[in-house]
Design a protein around this motif. Structure first.
Motif, PDB file in Angstrom:
ATOM      1  N   SER A   1       0.837  -1.200   0.000  1.00 43.22           N
ATOM      2  CA  SER A   1       0.000   0.000   0.000  1.00 43.22           C
ATOM      3  C   SER A   1       0.871   1.249   0.000  1.00 43.22           C
ATOM      4  CB  SER A   1      -0.925   0.002   1.216  1.00 43.22           C
ATOM      5  OG  SER A   1      -0.173   0.037   2.420  1.00 43.22           O
TER       6      SER A   1
ATOM      7  N   ALA B   1      -7.379  13.088  -0.778  1.00 42.06           N
ATOM      8  CA  ALA B   1      -7.052  11.771  -0.250  1.00 42.06           C
ATOM      9  C   ALA B   1      -8.047  11.370   0.835  1.00 42.06           C
ATOM     10  CB  ALA B   1      -5.637  11.783   0.325  1.00 42.06           C
ATOM     11  N   LYS B   2      -8.198  10.083   1.020  1.00 39.80           N
ATOM     12  CA  LYS B   2      -9.069   9.556   2.073  1.00 39.80           C
ATOM     13  C   LYS B   2      -8.256   9.380   3.356  1.00 39.80           C
ATOM     14  CE  LYS B   2     -11.857   5.501   3.287  1.00 39.80           C
ATOM     15  NZ  LYS B   2     -12.347   4.175   2.827  1.00 39.80           N
TER      16      LYS B   2
ATOM     17  N   VAL C   1       0.850   5.285   1.284  1.00 36.72           N
ATOM     18  CA  VAL C   1       0.174   6.195   2.199  1.00 36.72           C
ATOM     19  C   VAL C   1       1.006   7.461   2.356  1.00 36.72           C
ATOM     20  CG1 VAL C   1      -0.894   4.296   3.477  1.00 36.72           C
ATOM     21  CG2 VAL C   1       1.287   5.261   4.273  1.00 36.72           C
TER      22      VAL C   1
ATOM     23  N   LEU D   1      -7.014   7.788   6.724  1.00 33.09           N
ATOM     24  CA  LEU D   1      -6.983   6.401   7.175  1.00 33.09           C
ATOM     25  C   LEU D   1      -6.818   6.259   8.682  1.00 33.09           C
ATOM     26  CD1 LEU D   1      -4.613   4.948   4.422  1.00 33.09           C
ATOM     27  CD2 LEU D   1      -7.110   4.814   4.499  1.00 33.09           C
TER      28      LEU D   1
ATOM     29  N   GLU E   1      -3.156   9.250   5.468  1.00 34.05           N
ATOM     30  CA  GLU E   1      -4.158   9.285   4.407  1.00 34.05           C
ATOM     31  C   GLU E   1      -3.659   8.484   3.222  1.00 34.05           C
ATOM     32  OE1 GLU E   1      -2.920  13.445   2.158  1.00 34.05           O
ATOM     33  OE2 GLU E   1      -4.301  13.537   3.861  1.00 34.05           O
ATOM     34  N   THR E   2      -4.565   8.163   2.301  1.00 35.02           N
ATOM     35  CA  THR E   2      -4.153   7.469   1.085  1.00 35.02           C
ATOM     36  C   THR E   2      -3.236   8.364   0.256  1.00 35.02           C
ATOM     37  OG1 THR E   2      -6.135   8.265  -0.052  1.00 35.02           O
ATOM     38  CG2 THR E   2      -6.243   6.072   0.971  1.00 35.02           C
TER      39      THR E   2
END
Length: 339
Positions: free
Chosen positions: A71, A105-106, A73, A108, A122-123
């Motif tokens: 992932s 961004a989302k 981030v 997290l 965040e993403t």
């Protein structure tokens, strides 16, 4: 030295200062700064850091990371003035907007502890590339995007955002600067003419007594991306605040085309600010009354005075000569108060 530590070292060398790193983590050593991010990811995300995508520092220290689980981030750790309650409000706004398809961004995780600092996760949103804006179409896209953000945030009730760290208290002309490299005590007497503008602007922008709104207070080319005259990405979410709409628009109008780099062109003049305000009104369907318009100009003047003080301090420390805001104040500062 890891990739992240090397990026930290390069960033510090470029700006000739590790003041933010010291303010956030208490160290200027790149390996130790990198270690705080690495330990944070293990403790809070349950995975190690495989590599680094980018690193920077201003209000905080921010790193784009590729993790061992593949992932990607972004982790941002903050100076002490960015407190837990305020950052929780920022995360709530960002979650609200990302769920509604706004180009951000989302979030997290966070705020959570990264050593001595509060941090958020965040993403990773790939950056299409920072560039200075100049065209009327880009101005319209900037103003429209800000209006969309303000409208989307109207249902939210987040009083903690009223305590933004860069809001000056009633008895102070400026807040503590966002980056410790900007020491306003250095050469203060020579900067007195800038302070005169800031004092007049701070008083004048307070004439707007309309209800505050939630918005982004650093709506500049440094933090937003426009492609094919459409807003495609917004960064720097710790700039969210609860304040007068005229303050949001005035500060955006003064900075919308700025990247914050040393080669920035001269800042907009008072007529340019009024043109941006008109674009915001048209896009949002709201019309400012004469009091709000005066407050918008004053807000633009205040943020230019703050920027000019940063330019003055930077020159004292590093020798970098930047005239984006100082030249505008010298050439047309009074026009912001006479319109």
């Amino acid at each position: 030295m890891t990739v992240l530590a090397e990026l930290v070292r390069s960033h510090i060398a470029r700006w000739q200062s590790a003041s933010v790193e010291i303010g956030v983590f208490g160290t200027s050593e790149p390996d130790r700064v990198a270690a705080y991010f690495e330990v944070f990811c293990l403790e809070h995300l349950g995975t190690g850091v495989q590599s680094a995508l980018f690193y920077g520092s201003s209000a905080g220290c921010v790193a784009g990371l590729r993790l061992d689980d593949a992932s990607e981030v972004v982790v941002k750790a903050y100076q002490p003035a960015w407190e837990e309650g305020f950052l929780a409000g920022v995360v709530a706004v960002q979650a609200h907007l990302s769920e509604r398809g706004f180009p951000c961004a989302k979030p997290l995780l966070g705020p959570a502890r990264a050593g001595p600092a509060w941090a958020t996760v965040e993403t990773f949103v790939a950056d299409p590339g920072m560039k200075a804006f100049s065209t009327k179409e880009e101005m319209n896209a900037s103003a429209s995007g800000l209006g969309t953000l303000v409208d989307a945030c109207r249902p939210l009730d987040l009083p903690a955002l009223g305590g933004h760290p860069l809001n000056p208290s009633a008895d102070r002309l400026y807040p503590t600067p966002h980056n410790p490299i900007f020491d306003f005590s250095m050469g203060a007497e020579a900067a007195g003419w800038i302070d005169d503008f800031a004092r007049a602007a701070k008083d004048a922008r307070q004439v707007d007594a309309s209800p505050p709104v939630i918005g982004h207070t650093d709506w500049s080319a440094r933090n937003i991306r426009i492609e094919q005259v459409a807003l495609v990405a917004v960064y720097d979410w710790d700039s969210m605040a609860l304040c007068a709409e005229s303050t949001l628009v005035g500060q955006a109008a003064a900075t919308w085309r700025s990247t914050g780099e040393i080669d920035d062109p001269i800042a907009p003049d008072a007529d340019d600010v009024l043109e941006y305000t008109a674009a915001y009104e048209k896009a949002s369907g709201r019309v400012f009354d004469s009091t709000q318009t005066r407050a918008t100009l004053a807000a633009a003047l205040w943020v230019l005075a703050y920027s000019a003080r940063c330019e003055h301090a930077l020159e004292m420390v590093t020798g970098h000569h930047v005239e984006r805001a100082r030249a505008r104040l010298a050439d047309g500062g009074r026009a912001f108060l006479s319109s």
